[in-house]
Design a protein around this motif. Structure first.
Motif, short mmCIF file in Angstrom:
data_model
loop_
_atom_site.label_atom_id
_atom_site.label_comp_id
_atom_site.label_asym_id
_atom_site.label_seq_id
_atom_site.Cartn_x
_atom_site.Cartn_y
_atom_site.Cartn_z
N LEU A 160 0.82 -1.21 0.00
CA LEU A 160 0.00 0.00 0.00
C LEU A 160 0.85 1.26 0.00
N LEU A 161 1.95 1.21 0.72
CA LEU A 161 2.80 2.40 0.79
C LEU A 161 3.64 2.60 -0.46
N LEU A 162 4.04 1.51 -1.03
CA LEU A 162 4.92 1.59 -2.20
C LEU A 162 4.12 1.27 -3.45
N THR A 168 4.18 2.26 -8.95
CA THR A 168 5.43 1.89 -9.61
C THR A 168 6.39 1.24 -8.63
N ILE A 169 6.48 1.80 -7.44
CA ILE A 169 7.37 1.22 -6.42
C ILE A 169 6.92 -0.20 -6.09
N ALA A 170 5.62 -0.40 -5.96
CA ALA A 170 5.09 -1.74 -5.68
C ALA A 170 5.42 -2.69 -6.83
N SER A 171 5.36 -2.18 -8.05
CA SER A 171 5.69 -3.01 -9.20
C SER A 171 7.16 -3.44 -9.16
N TYR A 172 8.05 -2.50 -8.86
CA TYR A 172 9.47 -2.84 -8.73
C TYR A 172 9.69 -3.85 -7.61
N LEU A 226 0.72 -11.09 -5.09
CA LEU A 226 -0.26 -10.79 -6.13
C LEU A 226 -1.67 -11.11 -5.65
N ASP A 227 -1.83 -12.27 -5.02
CA ASP A 227 -3.15 -12.64 -4.50
C ASP A 227 -3.61 -11.67 -3.41
N THR A 228 -2.67 -11.23 -2.58
CA THR A 228 -3.00 -10.30 -1.50
C THR A 228 -3.44 -8.96 -2.06
N VAL A 229 -2.71 -8.45 -3.05
CA VAL A 229 -3.04 -7.15 -3.63
C VAL A 229 -4.40 -7.19 -4.32
N GLN A 230 -4.77 -8.32 -4.85
CA GLN A 230 -6.03 -8.43 -5.57
C GLN A 230 -7.21 -8.78 -4.68
N SER A 231 -6.98 -8.88 -3.37
CA SER A 231 -8.08 -9.18 -2.46
C SER A 231 -8.98 -7.95 -2.32
N PRO A 232 -10.27 -8.16 -2.09
CA PRO A 232 -11.21 -7.04 -1.99
C PRO A 232 -10.86 -6.03 -0.89
#
Length: 106
Positions: A13-15, A41-45, A62-68
């Motif tokens: 969330l922060l990056l 972008t930071i999260a992507s890196y 990836l699964d965590t980021v896509q959670s509701p």
């Protein structure tokens, strides 16, 4: 395990944007969307770096980021960041106005 998941979620969330987008302009000339893209972008890196080391952990991320829950939190943060960005732009305009009228005497 729960603490590490919370830490990963907080980092994501922060990056989250790319640094090349940020380097070319001063902060007064930036578009609001560019400022909000920095954490993405930071999260992507971060994801790419983790993926090189451990694909299993990157899949968890990836699964965590896509959670509701995370999506809702990111949307709320983006909404609040937009409000803050607008207020910051208004503050900069007021400072510029004061500078030109009071200090420079235009």
């Amino acid at each position: 395990m729960l603490q590490s998941r919370a830490l990963v979620i907080a980092l994501i969330l922060l990056l989250s944007t790319t640094l090349p987008e940020v380097q070319s302009k001063s902060i007064f000339e930036k578009d609001r969307r560019e400022l909000l893209a920095i954490p993405e972008t930071i999260a992507s890196y971060f994801y790419e770096a983790v993926n090189k080391v451990s694909p299993k952990v990157s899949q968890f991320l990836l699964d965590t980021v896509q959670s509701p829950t995370v999506i809702a939190a990111r949307q709320r943060i983006a909404k609040e960041a937009t409000k803050v960005s607008i207020m910051f732009e208004q503050l900069i305009e007021k400072i510029k106005n004061l500078w030109y009228t009071r200090v420079l005497g235009y």
